[in-house]
Design a protein around this motif. Structure first.
Motif, mmCIF file in Angstrom:
data_model
loop_
_atom_site.group_PDB
_atom_site.id
_atom_site.type_symbol
_atom_site.label_atom_id
_atom_site.label_comp_id
_atom_site.label_asym_id
_atom_site.label_seq_id
_atom_site.Cartn_x
_atom_site.Cartn_y
_atom_site.Cartn_z
ATOM 1 N N ALA A 112 0.748 -1.122 0.058
ATOM 2 C CA ALA A 112 -0.179 -0.021 0.049
ATOM 3 C C ALA A 112 0.868 1.312 0.048
ATOM 4 N N GLY A 113 1.028 1.904 1.174
ATOM 5 C CA GLY A 113 2.058 2.931 1.285
ATOM 6 C C GLY A 113 1.835 4.314 0.214
ATOM 7 N N GLY A 114 0.520 4.424 -0.111
ATOM 8 C CA GLY A 114 0.444 5.541 -0.855
ATOM 9 C C GLY A 114 -0.388 5.159 -2.207
ATOM 10 N N LEU A 115 -0.149 3.757 -2.666
ATOM 11 C CA LEU A 115 -0.987 3.405 -3.907
ATOM 12 C C LEU A 115 -2.248 3.308 -3.769
ATOM 13 N N PRO A 116 -2.984 3.636 -4.826
ATOM 14 C CA PRO A 116 -4.450 3.473 -4.758
ATOM 15 C C PRO A 116 -4.742 2.183 -4.168
ATOM 16 N N ASP A 117 -5.813 1.895 -3.505
ATOM 17 C CA ASP A 117 -6.162 0.581 -3.010
ATOM 18 C C ASP A 117 -7.836 0.340 -3.205
ATOM 19 N N PRO A 118 -8.088 -0.512 -4.203
ATOM 20 C CA PRO A 118 -7.168 -1.162 -5.083
ATOM 21 C C PRO A 118 -6.879 -0.250 -6.519
ATOM 22 N N LEU A 119 -5.849 -0.974 -7.190
ATOM 23 C CA LEU A 119 -5.501 -0.273 -8.231
ATOM 24 C C LEU A 119 -6.649 -0.241 -9.423
ATOM 25 N N ASP A 120 -7.310 0.809 -9.777
ATOM 26 C CA ASP A 120 -8.367 0.778 -10.777
ATOM 27 C C ASP A 120 -7.810 0.142 -12.212
ATOM 28 N N TYR A 121 -6.437 0.295 -12.225
ATOM 29 C CA TYR A 121 -5.752 -0.062 -13.609
ATOM 30 C C TYR A 121 -4.904 -0.910 -13.353
ATOM 31 N N MET A 122 -4.598 -1.939 -14.106
ATOM 32 C CA MET A 122 -3.364 -2.919 -13.690
ATOM 33 C C MET A 122 -2.207 -2.413 -13.992
ATOM 34 N N ALA A 123 -1.355 -2.803 -13.209
ATOM 35 C CA ALA A 123 0.232 -2.669 -13.229
ATOM 36 C C ALA A 123 0.776 -3.629 -14.355
ATOM 37 N N TYR A 124 0.739 -3.413 -15.492
ATOM 38 C CA TYR A 124 1.094 -4.349 -16.597
ATOM 39 C C TYR A 124 2.852 -4.027 -16.653
#
Length: 340
Positions: free
Chosen positions: A279-291
């Motif tokens: 997490a640590g500042g990332l959107p939770d969840p990611l609405d867009y995949m980290a490809y």
């Protein structure tokens, strides 16, 4: 300190982000090439290769500003890798399942016929109808032994060659058959990592690709995509993943590919432990995949994540905290590399 250059592929072409005159400058190119993959050359920091649907392999020697063809025109190049010890040796994975190699930097290419002989009738790729033909989704060469090559098939197997591609093992037990990404560690030839589907998410090897161990999430079944590993600590590795579709509920497209509702996360495993959600500042969840997940080989703890909507996130402390980069790459659907 020299600024990084980011190159990202969407469904058509490439977007380049470079820092110039106090600001990030974005340019688009190769919009008619239908790009599939990118590969860097550790011996030449500004050199990068691109695989395309019909234009073969392209090469840039100026960090993605200009490009030229170096062969395999007409072949769909789905994956690329450069031999860590010899930059003149480049491998290209294609569709249907096949690998081509050049030993002179692209002057002449030849197929490695042993891999074609390994094809199974039941291999298929649900990602590319019609036809559903399988392909080589990923290739990686050991940094310590150039004769050791791993390749991942979507969907079919993860196989390893110990003689430069002259022969191949069968599917490695413990690895994921539906391979989405596959990498040897940047420096340590004992470690290798895979991201894939099937509910496991990721797998890793600590003996040069000979045996594999699956690493699962704590709760849900994972649809894994990209892997990366810290350059100094090979036991610290990362996986981007979402959940598996529920076929019983009529879900056939993985949430990972649903832009705006990917329900994705970035995970970390340390020393073979179960995957833990970051997490640590990332959107939770990611609405867009980290490809895309990209390390900096000269900076332990650093990791870049390229999302499908073009956002890029950066951590300097092994994923504990994250900050968003001040630019957007339009889309990161195929691949992303970081140069410099």
């Amino acid at each position: 300190m020299e600024q990084k250059v980011f190159l990202a592929l969407d469904w058509q072409g490439m977007t380049r982000a470079a820092y110039k005159d106090g600001a990030w400058e974005l340019t688009e190119s190769l919009q008619d090439k239908h790009m599939h993959c990118l590969a860097t050359d550790r011996h030449h920091p500004k050199r990068v290769y691109a695989g395309t649907r019909t234009s073969g392999v392209l090469r840039s020697d100026d960090s993605g500003i200009t490009w030229r063809s170096i062969g395999l025109e007409g072949k769909p190049v789905k994956s690329l890798t450069v031999d860590p010890q010899n930059p003149d040796v480049i491998y290209a994975g294609s569709k249907p399942v096949s690998i081509y190699v050049t030993y002179d930097g692209g002057g002449r290419w030849e197929e490695l016929p042993a891999l074609r002989a390994m094809r199974k009738w039941w291999w298929f790729s649900p990602a590319e109808p019609p036809g559903l033909a399988p392909y080589v989704q990923a290739i990686s060469v050991s940094p310590g032994n150039p004769d050791v090559i791993a390749c991942g098939i979507e969907l079919g197997a993860l196989m390893v060659s110990e003689d430069g591609g002259k022969s191949w093992s069968g599917h490695k037990k413990g690895a994921i058959r539906d391979c989405h990404s596959l990498k040897f560690h940047y420096y340590n030839s004992n470690w290798a990592y895979e991201g894939g589907a099937g509910g496991v998410g990721g797998s890793f090897s600590r003996d040069g690709g000979n045996t594999w161990q699956q690493s699962r999430g704590k709760i849900r079944k994972l649809y894994g995509w990209m892997v990366a590993a810290d350059p100094e600590r090979p036991e610290v590795w990362y996986l981007s993943a979402s959940g598996m579709p529920n076929i019983l509920r009529g879900e056939f497209v993985p949430p990972a590919h649903d832009d705006g509702n990917a329900q994705a996360h970035i995970y970390r495993s340390v020393g073979g432990a179960r995957l833990e959600k970051l997490a640590g500042g990332l959107p939770d969840p990611l609405d867009y995949m980290a490809y895309a997940l990209e390390i900096d080989p000269d900076a332990p703890g650093h990791l870049y994540a390229g999302l499908a909507n073009g956002d890029v996130w950066h951590t300097t402390d092994y994923g504990d905290t994250w900050a968003q980069m001040p630019f957007n790459l339009n889309a990161v659907h195929r691949d992303m590399v970081v140069l410099g």
